[in-house]
Structure formats: C-alpha cells, structure tokens
Design a protein around this motif. Structure first.
Motif, PDB file in Angstrom:
ATOM      1  N   LEU A  82     -10.554 -12.567  45.509  1.00 50.82           N
ATOM      2  CA  LEU A  82     -11.948 -12.060  45.021  1.00 50.82           C
ATOM      3  C   LEU A  82     -12.532 -13.059  44.141  1.00 50.82           C
ATOM      4  O   LEU A  82     -13.689 -13.242  44.030  1.00 50.82           O
ATOM      5  N   ASN A  83     -11.767 -13.861  43.310  1.00 45.80           N
ATOM      6  CA  ASN A  83     -12.186 -14.759  42.287  1.00 45.80           C
ATOM      7  C   ASN A  83     -13.153 -15.713  43.307  1.00 45.80           C
ATOM      8  O   ASN A  83     -14.220 -16.324  42.889  1.00 45.80           O
ATOM      9  N   GLN A  84     -12.304 -16.253  44.411  1.00 48.27           N
ATOM     10  CA  GLN A  84     -13.090 -17.237  45.222  1.00 48.27           C
ATOM     11  C   GLN A  84     -14.378 -16.347  46.027  1.00 48.27           C
ATOM     12  O   GLN A  84     -15.327 -17.281  45.886  1.00 48.27           O
ATOM     13  N   GLN A  85     -14.441 -15.248  45.976  1.00 48.19           N
ATOM     14  CA  GLN A  85     -15.871 -14.560  46.614  1.00 48.19           C
ATOM     15  C   GLN A  85     -16.857 -14.540  45.359  1.00 48.19           C
ATOM     16  O   GLN A  85     -18.054 -14.729  45.604  1.00 48.19           O
ATOM     17  N   LEU A 130     -25.640  -7.673  43.643  1.00 53.00           N
ATOM     18  CA  LEU A 130     -24.947  -6.552  44.057  1.00 53.00           C
ATOM     19  C   LEU A 130     -23.597  -6.813  44.493  1.00 53.00           C
ATOM     20  O   LEU A 130     -22.286  -6.276  44.281  1.00 53.00           O
ATOM     21  N   GLU A 131     -23.374  -7.990  45.215  1.00 50.95           N
ATOM     22  CA  GLU A 131     -22.077  -8.608  45.745  1.00 50.95           C
ATOM     23  C   GLU A 131     -21.272  -8.841  44.393  1.00 50.95           C
ATOM     24  O   GLU A 131     -20.163  -8.536  44.466  1.00 50.95           O
ATOM     25  N   ARG A 132     -21.927  -9.448  43.550  1.00 49.74           N
ATOM     26  CA  ARG A 132     -21.092  -9.885  42.202  1.00 49.74           C
ATOM     27  C   ARG A 132     -20.543  -8.646  41.534  1.00 49.74           C
ATOM     28  O   ARG A 132     -19.384  -8.534  40.896  1.00 49.74           O
ATOM     29  N   LYS A 159     -18.865 -17.371  44.787  1.00 45.58           N
ATOM     30  CA  LYS A 159     -20.026 -17.623  46.035  1.00 45.58           C
ATOM     31  C   LYS A 159     -21.115 -16.823  45.341  1.00 45.58           C
ATOM     32  O   LYS A 159     -22.359 -16.998  46.242  1.00 45.58           O
ATOM     33  N   THR A 160     -21.171 -16.008  44.543  1.00 45.12           N
ATOM     34  CA  THR A 160     -22.387 -15.194  44.179  1.00 45.12           C
ATOM     35  C   THR A 160     -23.371 -15.878  43.193  1.00 45.12           C
ATOM     36  O   THR A 160     -24.126 -15.319  42.913  1.00 45.12           O
TER      37      THR A 160
END
Length: 388
Positions: free
Chosen positions: A240-243, A336-338, A246-247
């Motif tokens: 999740l940290n990698q994702q 919103l993703e973040r 990307k935000t």
C-alpha cells in the motif's frame, strides 16, 4: 461609550483565552486595549514542538542509531494526540553538539534543521548525522535552541526540549541554570536523557537540568539495539505504501527532487528492517505527513496553490498541455486514491498493533523512543492533551 466598548473587548479577550492549558496564566485584568498577540489567531492550530539536541561525539553512535531507527515510532505515537478534540500539528527541530567537526567558536553546535513539519526532511537530516570526538556544552546548546527557534506564544502548544548525551551537564561557558530560566520564560520544558548509568547521570547534574523546568530525567542504554516486531500485516502495508507514493503529483522546482527524497527515506527506513518501514508507512498515512511545498494534491487541499495560476513549466509531464478542468479532475482523483490507501493502512495498522500486543510477552524497551514518548504524554496531561 468608549469605556463600555473597551470593557466589552476585554471580556471577549478573556473568553478567547480559555484554552486547553489548565495551567495557563490568569489573564491580565489591567488590559484595556486589544493586543493582537493576546488571542491566538487560530485556536485550533495547536502544535507539539520538539527540539531534539543530540550529542554526536565519538561515543554516541548508538544514540544516533536509535534516533534513526525509532523516529517513526515517536511520530506515530504523537499522531494520536488530541487537544480539545482537535489533532495538533507536529514540528521537530534537530541540533547536534559535541562534534569536533563543528565550529568551536559557536560551542561545537549546529542547527541541523529548524522547526519543520516535513517528515522526509527530518528523516533525511537524521540519516546525515555522523559522530566525531568533541566537547559537549549542554547549557550552550539548550540556550542556542531557545534563541534560534520560533517557539511561539500559544499557551496550548506543547513545547519540549530533549537533550541526550553522556558528559557532565556543567561543561561550557553557558550555565545550564541560566538556560533553564530562559526556558521557563518561554514555557519550554527541558527533558534530559543521560546515555549511561542512572546514578552517574544524577551526579553529573543531568537530573538537575531537567528538574529546573519540571522536565523528566531519564537514563538509557544508548547502545541497545532497537527491536522491531514483525506482523502478518506488514507485507500488505508495504504494498500500500508503494501505491501511496504514486498518488503524489510533484510540481514546481521541488517536485522531482522531493519525490526522489520520499523514496530515499522509504529506503532508509527499510534499512532497519521491514517492520520499521511499516512504521514509516503508517506515519505517511497520518495527518502529520504534509507535502504542500511540492505535491499538488496537498497544495490544493491547503489552498496554497490555485490551479489556474500554475504555469506550464511548473506542471509535471503527465499534466502538461492539459486544461485547468482536466488538471483539477486529475488532482481530485489522486486525492481520493490517497485517502482510500491511507484509510487501509490505518485499518491494517490497528490489526498490526493488536497482533503485536497479543503476541509479545515482554514490553519493548527501545530506549530513546520510550523515554521521549513517556515524557511527552505525562507533560501533555498538564495541558489537557489526550491520546486515542
């Protein structure tokens, strides 16, 4: 008529001064004119301000190692604090002292970082510290931090100095007692952490250095290795940290470099093991992790940037040539993703914390972290701070 108006203004000022601090001084009833500094401009903006003064002489490699390894534990613990049901902000300043590489005319003291809420910068500067033999002037480094840092005058703020080292507290030309007087004037509490035997710290005046401002004296084994406990939830949090990274939308002159720094501090955290990298990920999901100086999502959220005012060259490649409406839509999407990713990290961290609590027979004794968080919580109670 004028006297009635002044009386009304005085009443409003006194009402505005009823703040979280149970030990605040009584209002000055001789005030009849409005003092713009009397009422804090934004009473919901409380700060926990921590100045960390670290001895970087030869014998302190273990202390610096603990600071690097335990930063995210400390940040995470502070992120749960509340004052009047509001979450305070966090600012950390960093000084090193007692290092022969530093300027002797200035007491072998260096301000590494002024008060900052940039957690990546704080991590970066901690990892830049190296040790070298020197003279440790405790009174002078305390006084220097009191002089140089913007401590402010909000009575709700929790203002703390933590000084760590292992030489007599009396060294140098600045008397620590004089520095303590100045600290009391600024409502700053001095906490001392002696790296070594408890009784030796008392005999070398480290306890007295804390007592003068009602701070805490602590002795730690600075060479003790930091223990990070793994959990079944760590891998998912790291993904999740990698994702989460990307935000972030880097903009302006800092964008690309700060995004690279974000990744570098992830790498620094994982150098102490996956469990420590998880703790940094949790910090990044908290309200303390702010990046409006380079991230477009945070900048728009905090109203520090107006999209219509951005020049083409300030935009990242993926937004060049886009209309204002398209840029706004992209920013909202990333926001919103973040929020979704941060929520997932927090939920997993709740499970992780419970798992560790249920499966750990003995309480961790990570020296610097335990010393700091225990003191902060106890002293925060005086200002009616609470913890979730």
């Amino acid at each position: 008529m004028k006297s009635h108006f002044k009386t009304l203004i005085l009443s409003l000022a006194i009402t505005g001064f009823m703040v979280c601090n149970a030990n605040s001084k009584k209002p000055n009833l001789n005030l009849v004119e409005v003092d713009k500094t009397f009422i804090h401009p934004n009473p919901n903006k409380q700060y926990i301000k921590v100045a960390l003064l670290l001895d970087t002489s030869n014998s302190m490699d273990g202390l610096i190692d603990q600071a690097k390894a335990q930063l995210w534990d400390i940040v995470n613990e502070l992120s749960y604090a509340k004052c009047r049901n509001e979450k305070p902000n966090l600012k950390i300043a960093l000084y090193e002292y007692g290092n022969d590489r530093l300027n002797g005319d200035e007491g072998f003291i260096r301000q590494v970082l002024p008060f900052s809420d940039d957690l990546d910068d704080i991590s970066k500067e901690l990892f830049s510290l190296t040790t070298n033999g020197g003279n440790e002037y405790c009174g002078q480094v305390i006084q220097t931090s009191l002089n140089q840092l913007n401590w402010g005058n909000n009575p709700d703020d929790l203002k703390l100095i933590f000084i760590a080292g292992n030489e007599p507290f009396t060294q140098g030309h600045v008397n620590y007692k004089d520095a303590a007087v100045n600290a009391n004037e600024k409502d700053v509490t001095i906490n001392t952490i002696f790296c070594g035997n408890h009784n030796q710290g008392i005999s070398t005046f480290w306890k007295d250095g804390a007592k003068l401002t009602n701070g805490d004296y602590m002795a730690i084994n600075h060479n003790q290795r930091t223990v990070h406990i793994a959990s079944p939830y760590d891998y998912e949090i790291l993904i999740l940290n990698q994702q989460l990274n990307k935000t972030y939308i880097g903009y302006g002159t800092k964008g690309r470099a700060k995004a690279a720094e974000q990744a570098m501090q992830d790498t620094n955290a994982i150098s102490y093991g996956n469990a420590n990298a998880v703790k940094r990920s949790v910090s990044k999901s908290s309200h303390f992790y702010k990046n409006s100086s380079w991230d477009l999502v945070d900048a728009v959220e905090n109203e520090e940037v107006v999209i219509e005012d951005l020049k083409e060259e300030a935009l990242p490649n993926e937004l060049k040539g886009k209309s204002d409406a398209e840029i706004k839509a992209y920013v909202i999407k990333k926001k919103l993703e973040r929020e979704n990713i941060q929520k997932q990290i927090q939920e997993l961290n709740t499970k992780r914390t419970k798992y560790i609590s249920d499966n750990t027979k003995t309480k961790n004794n990570n020296g610097l972290e335990n010393a700091m968080t225990k003191s902060i919580k106890e002293q925060a109670k005086k200002k009616q701070y609470t913890w979730d």
